[in-house]
Every structure is written in structure tokens, then in C-alpha cells.
Design a protein around this motif. Structure first.
Motif, PDB file in Angstrom:
ATOM      1  N   GLU A  21     130.423  59.621 132.380  1.00 14.12           N
ATOM      2  CA  GLU A  21     129.047  59.247 132.679  1.00 14.12           C
ATOM      3  C   GLU A  21     129.056  57.936 133.450  1.00 14.12           C
ATOM      4  N   GLY A  22     129.042  58.039 134.786  1.00 10.99           N
ATOM      5  CA  GLY A  22     129.016  56.846 135.613  1.00 10.99           C
ATOM      6  C   GLY A  22     130.347  56.151 135.776  1.00 10.99           C
ATOM      7  N   LEU A  23     131.456  56.827 135.482  1.00 14.61           N
ATOM      8  CA  LEU A  23     132.763  56.212 135.659  1.00 14.61           C
ATOM      9  C   LEU A  23     133.040  56.018 137.152  1.00 14.61           C
ATOM     10  N   GLY A  42     140.180  77.217 139.299  1.00 17.79           N
ATOM     11  CA  GLY A  42     140.177  76.900 137.880  1.00 17.79           C
ATOM     12  C   GLY A  42     141.509  76.406 137.350  1.00 17.79           C
ATOM     13  N   GLN A  43     142.554  76.437 138.177  1.00 22.17           N
ATOM     14  CA  GLN A  43     143.871  75.981 137.716  1.00 22.17           C
ATOM     15  C   GLN A  43     143.902  74.455 137.640  1.00 22.17           C
ATOM     16  N   VAL A  44     144.457  73.934 136.544  1.00 26.24           N
ATOM     17  CA  VAL A  44     144.583  72.486 136.372  1.00 26.24           C
ATOM     18  C   VAL A  44     145.680  71.976 137.304  1.00 26.24           C
ATOM     19  N   VAL A  45     145.345  71.003 138.144  1.00 34.39           N
ATOM     20  CA  VAL A  45     146.323  70.479 139.104  1.00 34.39           C
ATOM     21  C   VAL A  45     146.827  69.094 138.733  1.00 34.39           C
ATOM     22  N   CYS A  46     146.047  68.351 137.946  1.00 33.24           N
ATOM     23  CA  CYS A  46     146.520  67.025 137.552  1.00 33.24           C
ATOM     24  C   CYS A  46     145.788  66.551 136.308  1.00 33.24           C
ATOM     25  N   GLU A  47     146.366  65.535 135.685  1.00 34.76           N
ATOM     26  CA  GLU A  47     145.749  64.878 134.533  1.00 34.76           C
ATOM     27  C   GLU A  47     145.445  63.444 134.930  1.00 34.76           C
ATOM     28  N   VAL A  48     144.217  63.002 134.668  1.00 32.73           N
ATOM     29  CA  VAL A  48     143.823  61.644 135.005  1.00 32.73           C
ATOM     30  C   VAL A  48     143.322  60.940 133.753  1.00 32.73           C
ATOM     31  N   GLU A  49     143.434  59.630 133.757  1.00 30.41           N
ATOM     32  CA  GLU A  49     142.929  58.832 132.645  1.00 30.41           C
ATOM     33  C   GLU A  49     141.808  57.944 133.135  1.00 30.41           C
ATOM     34  N   THR A  50     140.652  58.109 132.510  1.00 32.97           N
ATOM     35  CA  THR A  50     139.506  57.275 132.826  1.00 32.97           C
ATOM     36  C   THR A  50     139.454  56.125 131.833  1.00 32.97           C
ATOM     37  N   ALA A  51     138.404  55.357 131.890  1.00 28.22           N
ATOM     38  CA  ALA A  51     138.235  54.270 130.934  1.00 28.22           C
ATOM     39  C   ALA A  51     137.902  54.798 129.545  1.00 28.22           C
TER      40      ALA A  51
END
Length: 493
Positions: A21-23, A42-51
């Protein structure tokens, strides 16, 4: 927001979306695909880390991965393109993704192949970042004699470093220095080995000189496997055979053992950075007040044992936290003013008629507080199921940002660490947080006699702008009374 763009009828670009939400940014933790891999919608291509959490990103169309714009470990702003997909593979020659580090512009006088592959009206720009409009300025074209002259100078400098006299300059130009022939297959015109930014980073981390690596990738590009293969003999031999003079300077850096260091510095980012900022903001914005009460929970522990055998609770996890959560929900129902938020901008108190019950959970990435939406409406079996799912998801690192947004009141169970209690800091935007201490067998006066009883200590922190001492005391006293006499869950509900 739109997360993909079309660079042509054939290529599509996928942008970093706002996964919360607003990252505003996210760090790429891991790529699950590489250039040349086929992907489906729909295939997952990467993993990201948000705050707030780690999130897997699916690609919204089919095709073949043309280019990864950022290496792992890079923090990317929302809206930036992170991957390019060839949605019509085989329809013609595709422009090859640039392979030098992202900080280095590609010279217009590079290999002739690069000029021929670029789309009309567009020129190569930052490597790994596709192409730009023709208005992009090119670096001046170098003369034809620049490469051999640079090679001669480099040879002289290298000879001096090795303690030998510099060889006489040869009049005949050479395409590259005579040694390291295999590396020239993966080198650009100026003698720089061809490798993508992630591969260069890997080589730097392993202390490997790319000029000594034998490329096996298409068009002489050095791959991760090539770097690992070069690192294997370097780990066992003090001097690398292909270029001993170049490998020697790398040895001291590789010999440093991080475990022997007296200090370790860890970058503060992602979830841990967000936690630190939120806790500082909460501690110095909301005036905290904490009250404590020690309570006999022997009857609650007996109820937990009975519920574990109840067929209506089959398939869900029953523990003391379940009863404590239900007790807090009942206490909030009896004292609804405690379930509120302070709106600083409008100078208003926002009374909430729903309870999103937060449960603090420790994870490898730091403390997170997912919440059970509309917990006040759930039956005991439903609450147990929601608690179990919340804990499992948090432990697996799959908690979504949405699951951590909108909390109203939180429970933190410090008792699982053997701690009696503490003074918890409010989750930002919430009015109260209940800390539950360890449940221990202690001597307790029960019916006029000292007996061993199950006892715990509760601590309730609240925002004194919203909750005065009387209201906070009532809420804490109600929770304690329910845990002492669980039948009040029925009579007070």
C-alpha cells in the motif's frame, strides 16, 4: 498501476509493481529465471523484499526472457522495468541484451554486430537496460589504431607490475595481448570480457579476474558456471595457471576470513529497516503508558487441554494464545473506546467498529505483525484456524503486505522465550498492544491456601492520547478476569 509496457509488437517490459500500500521500492532477492528461459502467464519470475515482506512476482504474459534489467540484491523503485520478455520468439533476429556493467555506456564503435542488431533509430545505451531513442548521445568513435596502442600500453604496465622490463612496442597492431587466448573469445573490442552484471558481481565476490575465465556462453559470453569453474582451481592452487601474474593480487583479499573479524556490518534495509523506522516513530510520537497484572491462569490451561480433545476443534491448533486472543476481543467489546486511532492531520480520534487483531511474529527477516481481519466476528474454531494460518505463513516468509496493513490492536507473546513480561511498543496507527509473559507453575494463594498454580504476567501498552488510565485498566482487568475464569467468555460475550 500498470506494470508492463510494450517496446514493440514483439517485446514487452514488466515494471516493478507496488506490491503493498503505497510502497516506493523493493529489493530483488532472487531471480527464478534467466535470459532464454520460457515463461508462462502467472509464472513467478522473482522474489522481492519490500519494507513489509518478501513477495513473489508473477509475469503477466507468455514468452521468452530476453533480459533481466537488475541483478539480485538491487533495490529498485516502483515503476522501473525489471525484465524484458520476447512474446514472439522466432519471428526474427532479436537485439542481443547488452552485457557490460550497467554503469558503463556501450561505445558506438563497438563490435559491428551490435550496430546491426539495434532497431532502426535506436542506439545501445546502458548495458542491461535495453535501448534508447536515437536522441541519446554517443561517445566519440575512436580511431582504428586506438585498440592496439592501448594493448601495448597495458602490456608495458603489466610487465612493470610483474617486475620485468617492458617489452619493446611492436609496430604491427595486434587484436589483443598474446596471453589468455580463451578469454578473448568473450572480450569486447577493447579487450573487456563479455559478462552480465550479476556474473561480474559474482566474479568480484569470488576474487576472480574475468580476463582469466574461459567463456562457454553464446557469442563468447562468460556465464556463472564459467566463473565457478575458474574459482574451483583457484581455491586449491595458490597461483592460477592461465595468468599467474594477475591472480596473485587477488589472493590476499580471498584469504580474509569473515568469521575472524571482530565486527560484522549488516546493511539495514527491507523489513528490518521499516521496523526500526516504525518503532522510533511510534515511541516518540504516541505517549506510551504500560500497565501490568499477574494472573492465575490455571483454569485457562485446563480449558486448553479440554478443547484439544473437542471434536469441534479438530484440525486446528489450540493453545493458550487462542484463549488470550478471544479474551482480548471480549474485553474490547466491553470497552470499545480502546479500539481507536489518532488522526494527526485532521486532529480527530477515529473510532473503529471492527477489530483487526495483530499477532507479532518473529521471522528471519525481523519482527512482523500480520493481523486477522475482522477477528471480532470469528467463532473460536475460526479464530484458531486463522491464527494457525497466520503463524505458518509468517514462518514460511510468505506474509503479504496486505496481511500486515490495517491492524487495530496487537498481541505479542514474549512468553515463548521464557520472558515474564515487557513494555511493548505500539504498532504504528494502533491504540494498544498486549504482551503475554511465560506461563509458569508458581506458589499462589488459592482459596486461602498456598498452592502451585499456573501464573502469568500481562502488560498492556496504550496510546495515552486515546486511552486514559481508567480505560486501559478496565481492558487489562477484563482480560485478566477472563483468563482466571474462562467461563466469562460465555457470560460476557
Amino acid at each position: 498501476m500498470t506494470t508492463m509496457t510494450e517496446t514493440s509488437a514483439r517485446f514487452r517490459e514488466f515494471k516493478m509493481p507496488d506490491v503493498g500500500e503505497g510502497l516506493t521500492e523493493a529489493e530483488i532477492l532472487k531471480w527464478f529465471v534467466q535470459p532464454g528461459d520460457t515463461v508462462t502467464d502467472g509464472q513467478v519470475v522473482c522474489e522481492v523484499e519490500t519494507a513489509k515482506a518478501a513477495v513473489e512476482l508473477p509475469i503477466p504474459f507468455d514468452g521468452v526472457v530476453h533480459e533481466l534489467r537488475f541483478p539480485e540484491g538491487t533495490t529498485v523503485d516502483v515503476g522501473q522495468v525489471i525484465i524484458a520478455i520476447d512474446v514472439a520468439p522466432g519471428s526474427g533476429d532479436a537485439p542481443a541484451p547488452a552485457a557490460a556493467p550497467a554503469q558503463e555506456p556501450v561505445e558506438a564503435a563497438g563490435s559491428g554486430e551490435g550496430d546491426g542488431d539495434a532497431p532502426k533509430g535506436r542506439t545501445p545505451v546502458l548495458v542491461g537496460y535495453g535501448v534508447a531513442e536515437s536522441s541519446t548521445k554517443r561517445r566519440p568513435r575512436k580511431g582504428a589504431s586506438a585498440a592496439p596502442e592501448a594493448a601495448a600500453v597495458a602490456a608495458a604496465v603489466q610487465a612493470e607490475l610483474n617486475g620485468h622490463a617492458a617489452p619493446a612496442a611492436a609496430p604491427a597492431p595486434a587484436p589483443a595481448p598474446a596471453p589468455a587466448v580463451p578469454a578473448q573469445a568473450g572480450a569486447q573490442d577493447g579487450g573487456r570480457p563479455l559478462a552480465k552484471p550479476p556474473v561480474r558481481k559474482l566474479a568480484k565476490d569470488l576474487g576472480i579476474d574475468l580476463a582469466t575465465v574461459v567463456p562457454t556462453g553464446k557469442d563468447g559470453v562468460i556465464t556463472r558456471e564459467d566463473v565457478h569453474a575458474a574459482a574451483a582451481p583457484a581455491a586449491t592452487a595458490p597461483v592460477a595457471a592461465p595468468a599467474p601474474s594477475q591472480a596473485a593480487p587477488e589472493a590476499p583479499a580471498a584469504a580474509v576470513a569473515p568469521a575472524s573479524a571482530r565486527e560484522t556490518r549488516i546493511p539495514v534495509k527491507g523489513v528490518r529497516k521499516a521496523i526500526a523506522q516504525a518503532m522510533v516513530g511510534s515511541a516518540f510520537t504516541a505517549p506510551h503508558v504500560t500497565e501490568f497484572v499477574t494472573v492465575d491462569v490455571t483454569r485457562t490451561m485446563k480449558l486448553v487441554a479440554e478443547l484439544k480433545e473437542d471434536k469441534d476443534m479438530a484440525g486446528v491448533r489450540v493453545n493458550p494464545l487462542l484463549i488470550i486472543a478471544k479474551a482480548l476481543l471480549v474485553a474490547i467489546k466491553r470497552n470499545p473506546e480502546v479500539n481507536a486511532a489518532w488522526d494527526e492531520a485532521n486532529q480527530e480520534i477515529v473510532q473503529k467498529h471492527y477489530v483487526n487483531l495483530g499477532i507479532a511474529a518473529a521471522t528471519p527477516r525481523g519482527l512482523i505483525v500480520p493481523n486477522i481481519k475482522d477477528a471480532h466476528d470469528k467463532t473460536l474454531p475460526q479464530l484458531a484456524a486463522a491464527l494457525g494460518e497466520l503463524v505458518t505463513t509468517a514462518r514460511d516468509g510468505k506474509t503479504s503486505p496486505a496481511a500486515m496493513a490495517g491492524g487495530t490492536v496487537t498481541i505479542t507473546n514474549v512468553g515463548v522465550f521464557g520472558v515474564d513480561t515487557g513494555t511493548p511498543i505500539l504498532n504504528p496507527g494502533e491504540s494498544a498492544i498486549l504482551a503475554v509473559g511465560a506461563i509458569k507453575l508458581q506458589p499462589w494463594v488459592h482459596k486461602g491456601k498456598v498452592k502451585p498454580r499456573q501464573v502469568t504476567t500481562l502488560a498492556l501498552s496504550f496510546d495515552h492520547r486515546l486511552v486514559d488510565g481508567e480505560l486501559g485498566s478496565k481492558v487489562l482487568a477484563d482480560v485478566a478476569a477472563i483468563l482466571e475464569q474462562p467461563k466469562r467468555l460465555i457470560t460476557w460475550a
